[in-house]
Enzyme design. Structure first.
Site, PDB file in Angstrom:
ATOM      1  N   GLN A 261      53.915  46.923  36.007  1.00 35.52           N
ATOM      2  CA  GLN A 261      54.211  45.478  35.814  1.00 35.52           C
ATOM      3  C   GLN A 261      55.162  45.461  34.610  1.00 35.52           C
ATOM      4  O   GLN A 261      55.604  44.371  34.054  1.00 35.52           O
ATOM      5  CB  GLN A 261      52.735  44.921  35.609  1.00 35.52           C
TER       6      GLN A 261
ATOM      7  N   ARG B  21      45.013  37.812  37.769  1.00 35.12           N
ATOM      8  CA  ARG B  21      45.664  36.402  38.068  1.00 35.12           C
ATOM      9  C   ARG B  21      45.311  35.247  37.094  1.00 35.12           C
ATOM     10  O   ARG B  21      44.704  34.288  37.254  1.00 35.12           O
ATOM     11  CB  ARG B  21      45.207  35.930  39.486  1.00 35.12           C
ATOM     12  N   CYS B  22      45.434  35.819  35.648  1.00 38.12           N
ATOM     13  CA  CYS B  22      45.265  34.645  34.760  1.00 38.12           C
ATOM     14  C   CYS B  22      45.968  35.374  33.346  1.00 38.12           C
ATOM     15  O   CYS B  22      46.154  36.567  33.359  1.00 38.12           O
ATOM     16  CB  CYS B  22      43.743  34.378  34.482  1.00 38.12           C
TER      17      CYS B  22
ATOM     18  N   GLU C 222      49.332  31.724  37.161  1.00 36.13           N
ATOM     19  CA  GLU C 222      47.662  31.991  37.323  1.00 36.13           C
ATOM     20  C   GLU C 222      47.036  30.625  37.400  1.00 36.13           C
ATOM     21  O   GLU C 222      45.699  30.906  37.584  1.00 36.13           O
ATOM     22  CB  GLU C 222      47.827  32.554  35.854  1.00 36.13           C
TER      23      GLU C 222
END
Length: 806
Positions: free
Chosen positions: A237, A384-385, A760
């Site tokens: 990533q 996902r935050c 997110e």
């Protein structure tokens, strides 16, 4: 203008710029099976590597015998810590400033830890050889509870840190302690709470879970010994960061390392860090002179790669009798596993947990976070935050609920009277953040009206009465959540990873015929960057999005950037794209002025061209300007039309939203049904509404999984109990609710296009909405506390403990 001249509306539509629901251009190849993932990569002479992993959570390694494995035909090498030690590679730095074993050095600290790396001609030989490596272990006491790990007589886990009173983030107060990170005024907060009319207390646990992306982690390392070049393909990533770390570890100069992230099947934070598989593959390729591929299986991914959450949050919140919040105190015990391998900004070892005051005007607050070592896998990621914001949002939204119960006040009204008001922005929070913009009251009223909140409360009261009369066995819960997220990790003054500031970048080249290519320091894992970044540029430079190619993920071509995670792509790289586009447009204006024989101040921008002020029939389109920049001598202007921008944002961005979950629960079976889930997001300027809706659906589904069953559970001796997809809950289309999406639009005042990011948000807001719905259903019957995940068994247990079963 003749009848054939396109109108402004037609020209604008052709651009497919900001605000257009443009179909994802990436999907063409994915839906036709043309994606190119790490495991698709094949190279001549390629070898395969995999790990011997520890079956124990805490044990001393007495001996490792590799003779039988090495005798197996097709086995090329078996690496252990002793092989890596002369190279200084048996330990590696983590992104959090700690250090981590690459291969077990003397002892293992979690189940699934990498003990030896087997390199073979194919995967089948590799698997057989792994079984032939003989490791003798001496079991040691196991710690899987972070609170127990801090007991005076708890066994020492990190023997390499023995005697060290300080760590990367300050003083250590126990041999299993990592750091204490504090912010806010504790004395003032305690005083306010001590003298308050009303105080509510709660211990909130956000359990350990896992991003579980579609594609597991993997890489292919290829060392060209003739040219001294290392090429590393992988599920990264942040490819530039991996390149820098690879250079620091290997000693290979960074310009001789190429890192490529091909298509990535989901990341969700799991693929930010550097794993032992990457290091061992590089070493094996250097030693053998052949490419080496490592791809973990699903059980390895769940057991040993970076987890998320695992925060115990003890809170106290105070208020006046009429519900005005006066203070908030939070202490967190954070379970970091065996090594502190979080990918949090260096200055924030607890991530952005300090956004825990949420969307509320809280005058004084304190946050303390103790990081603790345990016998679990390392690496708390931003699943996902953005850097622990989900934990913070869950904490404050649960505290609001318990305060509402204490006050005997409607929870929606309690939120409304404590929201930060529109006129207070930019707003300085008690814990040091400057919220850029917001209109919380408008969003909240829109959400409550959309779900008929008053009607739901009336129905809920009627349902409770009917239940008590024996007329129904189903309860109704209304889960409320209002969140403010902090994303766009970027200001170098605040954020860095291993000393590298979290800026981002974009390079644009306009071709002579009027098409363009843009390269960015980010890497998409499903966010639709090739679609949305092209739309940003289309609006900035007047070239159709269909004529703009976006490239990411290759460190040999992309400018240096800090990657994609924590909703930073649009707030940081998207801003870099817009700023680079404006540099292009500024040069184009000079060229247009020369071509039109006017001063550049006499021109104005009009969608896809520069026109002479007051004479719109005199113009030059961007296509014409691009051609001229390469084929015509223009005094004082260099040929070509290119620009690079490195963007360091002045502040984070603060998207927000209102989520409401309506849930029915059968008390006799523990089965739940999501009757309605409403999600309103405000992400500032909306680039592509269709992609936003897709992001909300995906993130809300992950939130549903976390709240309603997804958990990395351990037994008392450190065995992972949910290490397969038979046990680890991933919602299918059968379980996934139907979502209603909505929005308000409050642009960020400091972002070039006003965008805030959204990827997110649905997880951040969704988890407390689902969880609060469960709590709310049982609230009329006296439920005081229940921890996630709310699976069927736990819901049934709540009903049983409350005496609700027949």
């Amino acid at each position: 203008m003749n009848d054939q001249t396109p109108t402004r509306v037609e020209r604008s539509a052709k651009l497919k710029g900001l605000g257009v629901s443009r179909k994802r251009v990436e999907d063409v190849r994915f839906t036709q099976g043309k994606g190119n993932y790490v495991d698709d990569i094949k190279m001549p002479g390629m070898l395969f590597g995999d790990f011997v992993r520890s079956p124990y959570a805490h044990a001393r390694i007495k001996s490792i015998n590799i003779d039988a494995a090495m005798a197996l035909p097709g086995v090329i090498a078996v690496l252990t810590a002793k092989d890596l030690e002369p190279l200084g590679l048996h330990w590696m730095p983590t992104l959090a400033g700690d250090k981590q074993m690459v291969l077990a050095d003397g002892k293992v600290l979690f189940q699934g830890q990498e003990v030896a790396f087997v390199v073979a001609e194919n995967r089948y030989i590799n698997a057989d050889a792994i079984d032939l490596v003989e490791v003798e272990y001496e079991e040691l006491p196991v710690l899987t509870d972070a609170k127990v790990a801090m007991a005076p007589d708890a066994p020492v886990l990190r023997e390499d840190l023995a005697g060290q009173e300080s760590g990367a983030h300050g003083k250590r107060k126990h041999h299993n302690h990592i750091f204490l990170w504090e912010i806010g005024d504790e004395a003032a907060t305690d005083e306010v709470i001590a003298n308050a009319d009303v105080v509510a207390e709660e211990t909130v646990y956000y359990h350990r879970t896992h991003p579980c992306p579609l594609e597991t982690c993997g890489c292919v390392a290829s060392m060209d010994k003739v040219n001294g070049k290392l090429t590393l393909f992988g599920t990264f990533q942040a490819p530039h960061v991996v390149r820098t770390v690879a250079s620091l570890l290997s000693g290979i100069e960074e310009h001789n390392i190429r890192v490529v992230s091909p298509d990535i099947g989901g990341g969700f934070g799991n693929k930010v860090g550097v794993y032992p598989g990457y290091v061992c593959s590089i070493v094996a390729s250097i030693v053998t002179g052949r490419p080496v591929k490592w791809v973990e299986d699903r059980m390895d991914n769940l057991m040993a790669t970076a987890f998320a959450r695992d925060y115990w949050m003890k809170g106290r919140i105070s208020a006046t009798k009429d519900g005005r919040i006066t203070g908030l105190h939070c202490h967190v015990t954070a379970d970091h596993g065996a090594f502190d391998a979080c990918a949090d900004p260096t200055k924030f070892p607890a991530g952005f947990m300090s956004i825990c005051t949420g969307s509320y005007d809280i005058p004084v607050a304190y946050l303390g976070v103790d990081g603790v070592y345990t016998n679990k896998a390392p690496g708390g990621v931003s699943y996902r935050c953005s850097f622990r914001v989900t934990e913070a949002a869950y904490f404050i939204e649960r505290m609001i609920e318990v305060l509402a119960i204490k006050l005997n006040m409607d929870a929606a009204e309690l939120r409304r009277i404590n929201f930060i008001r529109k006129e207070q922005f930019p707003y300085d929070s008690a814990l040091g953040w400057e919220y850029d913009s917001g209109d919380y009251h408008t969003a909240w009223e829109k959400a409550l009206k959309a779900v008929d909140y008053d009607g739901l409360r009336k129905e809920q009261a009627e349902r409770v009465a009917a239940f008590k009369r024996g007329e129904t066995r189903k309860l109704l819960g209304v889960g409320l959540s209002f969140f403010t997220e902090i994303v766009g990790a970027g200001p170098v003054k605040n954020c860095d990873i291993l000393g590298m500031g979290m800026f981002d970048s974009c390079e644009i080249r306009i071709h002579p015929t009027g098409s363009a290519i843009a390269r960015l320091g980010t890497i998409s894992q499903g966010q639709g960057h090739a679609t949305t970044f092209a739309q940003i540029l289309a609006s900035e430079i007047g070239i159709s999005a269909d004529s703009i190619t976006i490239e990411e993920g290759d460190t040999d071509t992309a400018p240096y950037g800090l990657g994609t995670y924590g909703s930073r792509s649009t707030p940081v790289a998207g801003a870099a794209a817009a700023m680079a586009g404006r540099k292009i447009r500024a040069k184009a204006q000079m060229i247009a002025a020369y071509l039109l024989e006017v001063h550049d101040g006499d021109l104005e921008w009009d969608i896809d061209r520069f026109v002479v002020k007051g004479a719109p029939e005199q113009f030059k389109t961007m296509t014409e300007i691009a051609y001229a920049s390469y084929h015509q001598e223009i005094p004082g202007v260099e040929p070509g039309l290119e620009a690079v921008s490195y963007y360091d944002p002045p502040n984070m961005t603060y998207p927000f939203g209102a989520y409401i979950c309506v849930m029915e629960i059968d008390v006799d079976t523990g089965v739940h049904e999501i009757r309605h889930f409403y999600a309103l997001d405000d992400c500032g300027t909306r680039i592509n509404p269709m992609i936003i809706e897709g992001q909300v659906h995906g993130g809300a589904t992950e939130a549903y999984a976390i709240a309603m069953g997804q958990e990395l559970a351990y037994d008392e001796i450190g065995n992972v109990k949910t290490g397969t997809l038979m046990d680890f809950f991933l919602p299918t289309s059968w379980e996934t609710p139907t979502y209603t999406t909505d929005f308000t639009e409050t642009p960020s005042p400091h972002h070039p296009i006003g965008a805030k990011g959204v990827g997110e948000s649905p997880n951040v807001g969704g988890v407390p909405a689902f969880s609060n719905a469960v709590h709310d259903a049982f609230r009329p019957f006296g439920l005081k506390q229940s921890h996630m995940p709310h699976d069927q068994w736990r819901i049934w247990t709540i009903a049983n403990d409350l005496g609700l079963h027949g």
